[in-house]
Design an enzyme around this catalytic site. Structure first.
Site, PDB file in Angstrom:
ATOM      1  N   HIS A   1     -10.562  54.688  54.409  1.00  0.00           N
ATOM      2  CA  HIS A   1     -11.102  53.334  54.325  1.00  0.00           C
ATOM      3  C   HIS A   1     -12.545  53.459  54.796  1.00  0.00           C
ATOM      4  O   HIS A   1     -12.786  53.804  55.954  1.00  0.00           O
ATOM      5  CB  HIS A   1     -10.323  52.393  55.238  1.00  0.00           C
ATOM      6  CG  HIS A   1      -9.049  51.921  54.630  1.00  0.00           C
ATOM      7  ND1 HIS A   1      -8.035  52.765  54.306  1.00  0.00           N
ATOM      8  CD2 HIS A   1      -8.653  50.668  54.250  1.00  0.00           C
ATOM      9  CE1 HIS A   1      -7.045  52.057  53.766  1.00  0.00           C
ATOM     10  NE2 HIS A   1      -7.401  50.795  53.708  1.00  0.00           N
TER      11      HIS A   1
ATOM     12  N   HIS B   1      -0.988  49.122  50.619  1.00  0.00           N
ATOM     13  CA  HIS B   1      -0.425  49.273  51.969  1.00  0.00           C
ATOM     14  C   HIS B   1       1.013  48.772  51.914  1.00  0.00           C
ATOM     15  O   HIS B   1       1.279  47.591  52.138  1.00  0.00           O
ATOM     16  CB  HIS B   1      -1.233  48.460  52.980  1.00  0.00           C
ATOM     17  CG  HIS B   1      -2.645  48.923  53.130  1.00  0.00           C
ATOM     18  ND1 HIS B   1      -3.070  49.677  54.202  1.00  0.00           N
ATOM     19  CD2 HIS B   1      -3.722  48.771  52.332  1.00  0.00           C
ATOM     20  CE1 HIS B   1      -4.370  49.957  54.057  1.00  0.00           C
ATOM     21  NE2 HIS B   1      -4.793  49.419  52.937  1.00  0.00           N
TER      22      HIS B   1
ATOM     23  N   GLU C   1     -15.712  49.311  54.791  1.00  0.00           N
ATOM     24  CA  GLU C   1     -15.102  48.052  54.339  1.00  0.00           C
ATOM     25  C   GLU C   1     -15.616  46.938  55.246  1.00  0.00           C
ATOM     26  O   GLU C   1     -14.914  46.424  56.124  1.00  0.00           O
ATOM     27  CB  GLU C   1     -13.571  48.103  54.377  1.00  0.00           C
ATOM     28  CG  GLU C   1     -12.965  46.881  53.685  1.00  0.00           C
ATOM     29  CD  GLU C   1     -11.454  46.786  53.810  1.00  0.00           C
ATOM     30  OE1 GLU C   1     -10.858  47.601  54.522  1.00  0.00           O
ATOM     31  OE2 GLU C   1     -10.888  45.870  53.191  1.00  0.00           O
TER      32      GLU C   1
ATOM     33  N   ASP D   1      -4.447  47.072  46.875  1.00  0.00           N
ATOM     34  CA  ASP D   1      -4.631  46.978  48.333  1.00  0.00           C
ATOM     35  C   ASP D   1      -3.484  46.251  49.039  1.00  0.00           C
ATOM     36  O   ASP D   1      -2.808  46.834  49.867  1.00  0.00           O
ATOM     37  CB  ASP D   1      -5.970  46.316  48.676  1.00  0.00           C
ATOM     38  CG  ASP D   1      -6.445  46.674  50.073  1.00  0.00           C
ATOM     39  OD1 ASP D   1      -5.978  47.691  50.629  1.00  0.00           O
ATOM     40  OD2 ASP D   1      -7.287  45.949  50.620  1.00  0.00           O
TER      41      ASP D   1
ATOM     42  N   GLN E   1      -5.268  52.849  61.254  1.00  0.00           N
ATOM     43  CA  GLN E   1      -5.768  51.460  61.190  1.00  0.00           C
ATOM     44  C   GLN E   1      -6.703  51.102  62.349  1.00  0.00           C
ATOM     45  O   GLN E   1      -7.666  50.387  62.166  1.00  0.00           O
ATOM     46  CB  GLN E   1      -4.565  50.514  61.180  1.00  0.00           C
ATOM     47  CG  GLN E   1      -4.884  49.039  61.341  1.00  0.00           C
ATOM     48  CD  GLN E   1      -4.969  48.306  60.019  1.00  0.00           C
ATOM     49  OE1 GLN E   1      -4.004  48.204  59.272  1.00  0.00           O
ATOM     50  NE2 GLN E   1      -6.132  47.795  59.722  1.00  0.00           N
TER      51      GLN E   1
ATOM     52  N   HIS F   1      -4.271  52.585  45.554  1.00  0.00           N
ATOM     53  CA  HIS F   1      -4.506  52.087  46.920  1.00  0.00           C
ATOM     54  C   HIS F   1      -3.673  50.841  47.212  1.00  0.00           C
ATOM     55  O   HIS F   1      -3.959  49.755  46.727  1.00  0.00           O
ATOM     56  CB  HIS F   1      -5.991  51.749  47.098  1.00  0.00           C
ATOM     57  CG  HIS F   1      -6.369  51.457  48.520  1.00  0.00           C
ATOM     58  ND1 HIS F   1      -7.265  52.235  49.226  1.00  0.00           N
ATOM     59  CD2 HIS F   1      -5.983  50.487  49.374  1.00  0.00           C
ATOM     60  CE1 HIS F   1      -7.409  51.740  50.449  1.00  0.00           C
ATOM     61  NE2 HIS F   1      -6.639  50.682  50.563  1.00  0.00           N
TER      62      HIS F   1
HETATM   63 ZN   LIG Z   1      -6.878  49.220  52.174  1.00  0.00          ZN
END
Ligand SMILES: [Zn+2]
Length: 425
Positions: free
Chosen positions: A206, A55, A209, A305, A148, A53
């Site tokens: 996701h 980005h 979170e 992340d 997102q 994971h």
């Molecule tokens: Zn993430």
């Protein structure tokens, strides 16, 4: 031939023979034949690290156009929306490629990256598809279509996700807790599963979170995975709300998740920093229930992340660093738990990526591995050793010489310090 390495779970020293970019034979040290690819010098050979994971489209933007002074998730989102204005194809390619070089140097040869697809131009996605092709010989890159700003709550969200699937992502994402209503969140997962199933893709959302103990989309994700047949092909990432669930609900959830076969990815670096921001003391740190879910038989992996972006300003793309912080965060300090943490950045993370026979230090598997200047996974994590050798598809792609510290101590001749100790496992 790779000479003279230790192997996890086997005593003694071993040679590894390589043929046609695959591991042909593993034989006792001294018995191996062939040209020398690497001399392990008694170091620990392991299958490469796996990043479940990250980005990559936001990496290396920390400080642009300004630093996230408060460090909060919300200021991070605000800073990113300013930085996003200047996003170009080349900008994404350059930053993502540089971090993939860091990953490779650290022995991470399989990487799953989320890519924001709430952009009608899909600029970052097209750039990342190009990167995936460019690095193919060295790093296996999986791309997640990550909405997102939501699927149902974002204009043309479902269409953008569908378009991303058609352009060739590997995994479909979602962000149910971010949708406007709970019902929108459930609907967003149904849409994501539908697209993943129709295109034969994996799914990684996701999920929850947030510190809100009412955020319970992981049960929805698990149930959709079990009923729709995605099971081991589906992953819930972050799930930080689980850190706030009560005991009765947690107990029920363990059963639901174990039955579903889904994977969990915990990202301790970012979530220790981002969660608990609305708390006075005692202050929560928003970590998923790592220890409890492992005990319940759920596959859990650790991810990075963010690497130097508005949400997390640090990082060198090192899985061993993630494991160290994960151990402290999830209180995995039993020696068996420390070994488990090593599996959470290797075998367990490989299960998240659904690598199957494409992964593992075994005969007939690809000749991709790392050699760590360490005696055991415990030793590698404790001393944060970087691999002396990284081998990708039978090619030596990175070397890091070990350099001891020379210490001059009162009334003693200078000595080398390596931070090893005979009592360490
Ligand atoms: Zn993430």
């Amino acid at each position: 031939m790779i000479r003279n390495v230790r192997l996890i779970g086997r005593d003694g020293l071993w040679d590894i023979e390589v043929e046609d970019a695959r591991i042909a034979r593993i034989v006792p040290a001294g018995e191996g034949t062939g040209d020398l690819l690497a001399d392990g010098a008694g170091g620990l050979a392991s299958a490469p690290f796996v990043e479940p994971h990250v980005h990559l489209d936001t990496t290396l933007t920390a400080g642009e156009p300004r630093w996230n002074a408060s460090g909060s998730l919300w200021e991070g989102i605000a800073v990113w929306s300013e930085r996003k204005q200047s996003l170009t194809r080349q900008d994404v390619i350059d930053r993502a490629t540089e971090v993939l070089r860091w990953y490779a140097a650290n022995g991470v040869l399989h990487v799953r990256s989320h890519v924001d697809v709430t952009d009608p131009g899909l600029v970052a996605l097209d750039a990342m598809i190009e990167v995936r092709e460019n690095v193919r010989d060295v790093v296996n890159l999986q791309l997640v279509a990550f909405p997102q700003e939501g699927i149902v709550s974002f204009d043309d969200g479902p269409q953008l996700l569908e378009k991303a699937a058609e352009r060739g992502v590997d995994v479909i994402g979602a962000i149910p807790h971010f949708e406007d209503t709970r019902e929108d969140g459930v609907r967003s997962l149904e849409i994501a599963f539908d697209i993943a199933e129709r295109h034969g893709l994996l799914l990684d959302a996701h999920c929850d979170e947030i510190d809100d103990e009412q955020s319970r989309f992981v049960e929805v994700l698990a149930t959709l995975a079990r009923r729709g047949g995605l099971r081991g092909r589906a992953t819930a990432s972050h799930t930080t709300a689980m850190g706030s669930y009560n005991g009765a609900y947690s107990y029920k959830l363990q059963r639901v998740l174990a039955r579903s076969g889904i994977n969990l990815v915990s990202n301790p670096l970012a979530n220790l920093c981002l969660q608990g921001r609305f708390d006075d003391y005692p202050k929560r740190r928003g970590l998923t229930q790592v220890k409890e879910m492992l005990a319940a038989g759920v596959n859990v992996a650790f991810g990075h992340d963010d690497v130097m972006d508005p949400w997390y300003p640090l990082g060198t793309a090192s899985s061993l660093q993630v494991a160290l912080v994960g151990i402290a965060a999830a209180q995995l300090t039993g020696t068996a738990e420390i070994d488990e943490a090593f599996r959470m950045i290797t075998d367990r993370a490989a299960r998240v990526l659904h690598l199957g026979d494409a992964y593992g230090l075994e005969e007939s598997r690809p000749a991709s591995l790392v050699i760590l200047p360490a005696t055991s996974p415990y030793d590698a994590i404790r001393r944060q050793t970087r691999p002396t050798h990284v081998i990708s598809n039978a090619r030596l792609i990175a070397r890091t010489p070990t350099t001891p510290t020379h210490l001059t101590w009162p009334d003693e001749p200078p000595r080398q310090i390596t931070f090893t100790h005979p009592t360490a496992p």
